[in-house]
Enzyme design. Structure first.
Site, PDB file in Angstrom:
ATOM      1  N   LYS A  39     -15.345   1.800   0.308  1.00  0.00           N
ATOM      2  CA  LYS A  39     -14.177   2.336   1.005  1.00  0.00           C
ATOM      3  C   LYS A  39     -13.722   3.598   0.287  1.00  0.00           C
ATOM      4  O   LYS A  39     -13.176   3.548  -0.804  1.00  0.00           O
ATOM      5  CB  LYS A  39     -13.007   1.341   1.046  1.00  0.00           C
ATOM      6  CG  LYS A  39     -11.989   1.801   2.101  1.00  0.00           C
ATOM      7  CD  LYS A  39     -10.567   1.436   1.832  1.00  0.00           C
ATOM      8  CE  LYS A  39      -9.868   2.228   0.785  1.00  0.00           C
ATOM      9  NZ  LYS A  39      -9.565   3.645   1.119  1.00  0.00           N
ATOM     10  N   THR A  74      -3.333   2.837 -11.899  1.00  0.00           N
ATOM     11  CA  THR A  74      -3.157   1.584 -12.635  1.00  0.00           C
ATOM     12  C   THR A  74      -2.381   0.577 -11.782  1.00  0.00           C
ATOM     13  O   THR A  74      -2.686  -0.622 -11.789  1.00  0.00           O
ATOM     14  CB  THR A  74      -2.445   1.868 -13.972  1.00  0.00           C
ATOM     15  OG1 THR A  74      -3.331   2.652 -14.781  1.00  0.00           O
ATOM     16  CG2 THR A  74      -2.106   0.591 -14.720  1.00  0.00           C
ATOM     17  N   VAL A 114      -2.351   0.150  -8.455  1.00  0.00           N
ATOM     18  CA  VAL A 114      -3.240  -0.515  -7.494  1.00  0.00           C
ATOM     19  C   VAL A 114      -4.322  -1.311  -8.228  1.00  0.00           C
ATOM     20  O   VAL A 114      -4.707  -2.395  -7.786  1.00  0.00           O
ATOM     21  CB  VAL A 114      -3.852   0.512  -6.507  1.00  0.00           C
ATOM     22  CG1 VAL A 114      -4.907  -0.142  -5.619  1.00  0.00           C
ATOM     23  CG2 VAL A 114      -2.752   1.130  -5.646  1.00  0.00           C
ATOM     24  N   GLY A 115      -4.773  -0.820  -9.375  1.00  0.00           N
ATOM     25  CA  GLY A 115      -5.763  -1.545 -10.164  1.00  0.00           C
ATOM     26  C   GLY A 115      -5.289  -2.947 -10.519  1.00  0.00           C
ATOM     27  O   GLY A 115      -6.058  -3.913 -10.477  1.00  0.00           O
ATOM     28  N   GLU A 152     -11.355   1.474 -13.322  1.00  0.00           N
ATOM     29  CA  GLU A 152     -11.227   2.742 -14.056  1.00  0.00           C
ATOM     30  C   GLU A 152      -9.919   3.363 -13.575  1.00  0.00           C
ATOM     31  O   GLU A 152      -9.822   3.795 -12.430  1.00  0.00           O
ATOM     32  CB  GLU A 152     -12.451   3.634 -13.749  1.00  0.00           C
ATOM     33  CG  GLU A 152     -12.766   4.576 -14.882  1.00  0.00           C
ATOM     34  CD  GLU A 152     -12.157   5.924 -14.674  1.00  0.00           C
ATOM     35  OE1 GLU A 152     -10.936   6.052 -14.955  1.00  0.00           O
ATOM     36  OE2 GLU A 152     -12.857   6.835 -14.230  1.00  0.00           O
ATOM     37  N   CYS A 204      -8.803  11.809 -14.142  1.00  0.00           N
ATOM     38  CA  CYS A 204      -8.253  10.638 -14.850  1.00  0.00           C
ATOM     39  C   CYS A 204      -8.140  10.900 -16.334  1.00  0.00           C
ATOM     40  O   CYS A 204      -7.241  10.390 -16.997  1.00  0.00           O
ATOM     41  CB  CYS A 204      -9.084   9.395 -14.556  1.00  0.00           C
ATOM     42  SG  CYS A 204     -10.828   9.609 -14.897  1.00  0.00           S
ATOM     43  N   GLU A 212       1.551   9.207 -15.804  1.00  0.00           N
ATOM     44  CA  GLU A 212       0.474  10.067 -15.329  1.00  0.00           C
ATOM     45  C   GLU A 212       1.001  10.938 -14.173  1.00  0.00           C
ATOM     46  O   GLU A 212       1.557  10.426 -13.208  1.00  0.00           O
ATOM     47  CB  GLU A 212      -0.697   9.211 -14.828  1.00  0.00           C
ATOM     48  CG  GLU A 212      -1.869  10.037 -14.349  1.00  0.00           C
ATOM     49  CD  GLU A 212      -3.078   9.185 -13.959  1.00  0.00           C
ATOM     50  OE1 GLU A 212      -2.921   8.273 -13.137  1.00  0.00           O
ATOM     51  OE2 GLU A 212      -4.179   9.443 -14.498  1.00  0.00           O
TER      52      GLU A 212
HETATM   53  P1  NAI Z   1      -4.403   4.829  -5.254  1.00  0.00           P
HETATM   54  O1  NAI Z   1      -4.730   4.072  -6.490  1.00  0.00           O
HETATM   55  O2  NAI Z   1      -3.391   4.276  -4.316  1.00  0.00           O
HETATM   56  O3  NAI Z   1      -5.745   5.121  -4.413  1.00  0.00           O
HETATM   57  C1  NAI Z   1      -7.061   4.969  -4.881  1.00  0.00           C
HETATM   58  C2  NAI Z   1      -7.879   4.153  -3.891  1.00  0.00           C
HETATM   59  O4  NAI Z   1      -7.317   2.857  -3.783  1.00  0.00           O
HETATM   60  C3  NAI Z   1      -7.887   4.703  -2.466  1.00  0.00           C
HETATM   61  O5  NAI Z   1      -9.167   4.496  -1.911  1.00  0.00           O
HETATM   62  C4  NAI Z   1      -6.864   3.835  -1.762  1.00  0.00           C
HETATM   63  O6  NAI Z   1      -7.090   3.736  -0.384  1.00  0.00           O
HETATM   64  C5  NAI Z   1      -7.082   2.508  -2.436  1.00  0.00           C
HETATM   65  N1  NAI Z   1      -5.947   1.584  -2.359  1.00  0.00           N
HETATM   66  C6  NAI Z   1      -4.620   1.882  -2.315  1.00  0.00           C
HETATM   67  N2  NAI Z   1      -3.887   0.762  -2.237  1.00  0.00           N
HETATM   68  C7  NAI Z   1      -4.747  -0.275  -2.227  1.00  0.00           C
HETATM   69  C8  NAI Z   1      -4.599  -1.691  -2.171  1.00  0.00           C
HETATM   70  N3  NAI Z   1      -3.402  -2.262  -2.097  1.00  0.00           N
HETATM   71  N4  NAI Z   1      -5.714  -2.457  -2.187  1.00  0.00           N
HETATM   72  C9  NAI Z   1      -6.931  -1.905  -2.278  1.00  0.00           C
HETATM   73  N5  NAI Z   1      -7.130  -0.568  -2.327  1.00  0.00           N
HETATM   74  C10 NAI Z   1      -6.060   0.241  -2.304  1.00  0.00           C
HETATM   75  O7  NAI Z   1      -3.967   6.281  -5.711  1.00  0.00           O
HETATM   76  P2  NAI Z   1      -3.057   7.331  -4.892  1.00  0.00           P
HETATM   77  O8  NAI Z   1      -1.922   6.608  -4.253  1.00  0.00           O
HETATM   78  O9  NAI Z   1      -3.937   8.116  -4.037  1.00  0.00           O
HETATM   79  O10 NAI Z   1      -2.536   8.246  -6.072  1.00  0.00           O
HETATM   80  C11 NAI Z   1      -1.387   7.867  -6.819  1.00  0.00           C
HETATM   81  C12 NAI Z   1      -1.588   8.150  -8.288  1.00  0.00           C
HETATM   82  O11 NAI Z   1      -2.651   7.358  -8.780  1.00  0.00           O
HETATM   83  C13 NAI Z   1      -1.986   9.568  -8.637  1.00  0.00           C
HETATM   84  O12 NAI Z   1      -0.899  10.422  -8.718  1.00  0.00           O
HETATM   85  C14 NAI Z   1      -2.638   9.358  -9.961  1.00  0.00           C
HETATM   86  O13 NAI Z   1      -1.649   9.274 -10.960  1.00  0.00           O
HETATM   87  C15 NAI Z   1      -3.292   8.018  -9.838  1.00  0.00           C
HETATM   88  N6  NAI Z   1      -4.742   8.156  -9.521  1.00  0.00           N
HETATM   89  C16 NAI Z   1      -5.631   8.039 -10.536  1.00  0.00           C
HETATM   90  C17 NAI Z   1      -6.973   8.236 -10.294  1.00  0.00           C
HETATM   91  C18 NAI Z   1      -7.982   8.127 -11.373  1.00  0.00           C
HETATM   92  O14 NAI Z   1      -9.074   8.657 -11.245  1.00  0.00           O
HETATM   93  N7  NAI Z   1      -7.714   7.412 -12.430  1.00  0.00           N
HETATM   94  C19 NAI Z   1      -7.468   8.615  -8.971  1.00  0.00           C
HETATM   95  C20 NAI Z   1      -6.452   8.668  -7.953  1.00  0.00           C
HETATM   96  C21 NAI Z   1      -5.137   8.466  -8.258  1.00  0.00           C
HETATM   97 MG    MG Z   2      -1.498   4.714  -3.440  1.00  0.00          MG
END
Ligand code: NAI
Ligand code: MG
Length: 504
Positions: free
Chosen positions: A203, A258, A260-261, A278, A312, A408
């Site tokens: 996804k 973190t 959502v992780g 990650e 990240c 972050e």
């Molecule tokens: P996110 O963690 O919400 O999105 C990343 C992925 O997770 C996307 O594919 C999203 O559709 C999916 N996702 C979101 N909610 C979910 C859930 N409940 N269950 C399963 N999958 C889910 O990140 P977002 O909202 O795009 O960005 C917010 C912040 O997260 C950023 O400002 C940044 O600080 C951090 N982030 C960190 C990343 C990294 O590489 N460590 C990458 C993206 C965001």
């Molecule tokens: Mg999000």
């Protein structure tokens, strides 16, 4: 400007092939076929430099995820894939690498249109890394092995045994990836799954779904059997949550926030699904006092501004010795203030837009909070009118009470702080819930070696930052995640160890 004109200007200078792909009628890729999402809902895909909508993709939901997981299960349990020998997986991956390489220019354009980064960077960094990583993992397909052990079995002294271990594919993998390096993050998960004999449902992020769809098409074109690699586009709460909590998957691999992780980890635990995470970071950049201030400023700028800060491991906390502090801040303000913003297709631009309006607003809110908590804006701080841009920003005189230092930001925003001695800077570097990366800038070998073991982070760079290699593991201490991707360590994430004990 009319909508049609705006759409046209989005594609200025873009190849006909990339444009045709973006404007295609997009579908989900399940069981080797392009299929419509059952609910018929769609997500709009925006071009970040203009903020214009380029196309729609299906908003997959639980029913679509069920279908994809079933297809992956079928491919894993029976049929062609479960009988494929390691050498066949190796050759498939080598062909996939060739196909990505042959289409790298087009993929770089798609990535630029979708994500906002420059075509040049997408081509030189994202796609070069993706191709090399596929080849690196192709090599692993034929080198996965166990150990033979001579057991003693102390309580059965009269019997003889032999024992060995096997590494077997973990099964059906659910992969959820973010929007900062869309194709690279997809490849980092899909390809180890394929190399180890797993099957996978990917996804992609809702902001950047396009290159994953093109990747699936390329994988099918090189002969990957149906159901081995499926793509369900959709949002996090819909498709993402349905996938990570699905009882039919054996492992979930996630990169993202973190927050959502943690949700994913908890959902996985209910089914005892294997999980690798990650997550976020707040990586320190530590300059020692033997560094020339201009060189330190240039290194720190590279550490934070790569991919517009959406990395990240971005070096977002800079620590400078007291007596060099003013010179380094001045150097950084000069570099940040002189950077030209522009679209990913503008060859003169030194920084592009952020991925989305939401991310732009999030980063702008952090800059405001930094101001309110007393940081000094030494450069940048604003957002241009059009597109999702944020100016490269230097927040000087920051401290560890500020949200901009603790949280972050994921944008082109650097916090800068002075320090007195090595013990103090080690303590400050570790004063964070995260532990993904860190860099030390110095040629004083003894002090660098003393500092490395003190830093609680998955990667410590010396005189560089954000540099990755397929052969070196990447992952986080503390709240930056669980598990290591890349390197030989990744094989463990996609395999189960089976012990065999035989009475002889
Ligand atoms: P996110 O963690 O919400 O999105 C990343 C992925 O997770 C996307 O594919 C999203 O559709 C999916 N996702 C979101 N909610 C979910 C859930 N409940 N269950 C399963 N999958 C889910 O990140 P977002 O909202 O795009 O960005 C917010 C912040 O997260 C950023 O400002 C940044 O600080 C951090 N982030 C960190 C990343 C990294 O590489 N460590 C990458 C993206 C965001
Ligand atoms: Mg999000």
């Amino acid at each position: 400007m009319s909508e049609a004109q705006a759409r046209h200007s989005v594609f200025d200078g873009v190849s006909a092939a990339a444009r045709a792909f973006v404007e295609r009628d997009h579908q989900l890729f399940i069981g080797g076929e392009w299929v419509a999402a059952r609910g018929g809902e769609t997500l709009s895909v925006y071009e970040p430099a203009s903020g214009e909508c380029m196309c729609e993709v299906p908003a997959g939901q639980g029913g679509d995820v069920d279908r994809a997981v079933n297809a992956a299960r079928e491919a894993f349990e029976g049929g062609e894939w479960s009988r494929a020998r390691p050498v066949e997986r190796e050759r498939l991956l080598l062909r996939l690498a060739d196909a990505i390489e042959a289409n790298a220019d087009e993929l770089a354009e798609i990535e630029s249109l979708d994500q906002g980064k420059s075509v040049g960077m997408a081509r030189n960094l994202d796609l070069t890394m993706a191709v090399d990583f596929v080849r690196y993992m192709a090599g692993w397909a034929t080198k996965i092995d166990g150990r033979t052990v001579e057991p003693s079995v102390p309580y059965l002294p009269d019997q003889q045994f032999t024992g060995w271990t096997r590494k077997e594919p973990v099964g059906v993998v659910g992969a959820i990836v973010p929007w900062n390096f869309p194709i690279l993050m997809a490849v980092w998960k899909v390809v180890p799954a394929i190399a180890t004999g797993c099957t996978v449902v990917l996804k992609p992020a809702e902001e950047t779904p396009l290159s994953a769809l093109r990747l699936a098409e390329l994988a099918a074109s090189v002969g990957l059997p149906a159901g081995v690699f499926n793509v369900v586009t959709g949002d996090g709460p819909g498709a993402g949550a349905a996938l990570s909590g699905h009882p039919g998957i054996d492992k979930v691999a996630f990169t993202g926030s973190t927050e959502v992780g943690k949700l994913i980890g908890k959902a996985a635990m209910d089914n005892m699904t294997r999980v690798s995470l990650e997550l976020g970071g707040k990586s320190p950049v530590i300059v020692l006092d033997d560094m020339d201030p201009q060189a330190a400023a240039a290194g720190a700028a590279q550490a934070i501004f790569l991919n517009h800060g959406q990395v990240c491991t971005a070096g977002s906390r800079l620590y400078v010795p007291n007596r060099e502090y003013d010179a380094v801040v001045e150097g950084l303000a000069g570099i940040a203030g002189g950077m030209r913003l522009g679209s990913g297709r503008d060859p003169e631009a030194q920084m592009g837009p952020l991925v989305s309006k939401a991310q732009q607003e999030r980063v702008a809110a952090y800059i405001d909070s930094g101001r309110q908590q007393g940081a000094r804006v030494a450069a940048g701080g604003g957002c241009p009118d059009r597109g999702f841009f944020v100016e490269p920003t230097i927040l000087a005189d920051a401290n560890h009470q500020m949200r901009v230092v603790r949280e972050e930001i994921f944008g082109p925003v650097l916090t800068v702080m002075p320090y007195q001695d090595l013990d103090e800077v080690a303590r400050l570097a570790n004063d964070t819930p995260y532990g993904l990366g860190a860099s030390i800038w110095s040629n004083d070998l003894a002090r660098v070696h003393r500092l490395i073991p003190k830093i609680r982070a998955g990667t410590v760079w010396v005189n560089c930052h954000n540099v990755l290699d397929p052969a070196l593991p990447l992952g986080g201490f503390k709240q930056s995640g669980i598990g290591r991707e890349l390197g030989r360590e990744v094989v463990d994430l996609y395999t189960e160890t089976k012990t065999v004990l035989m009475s002889i």
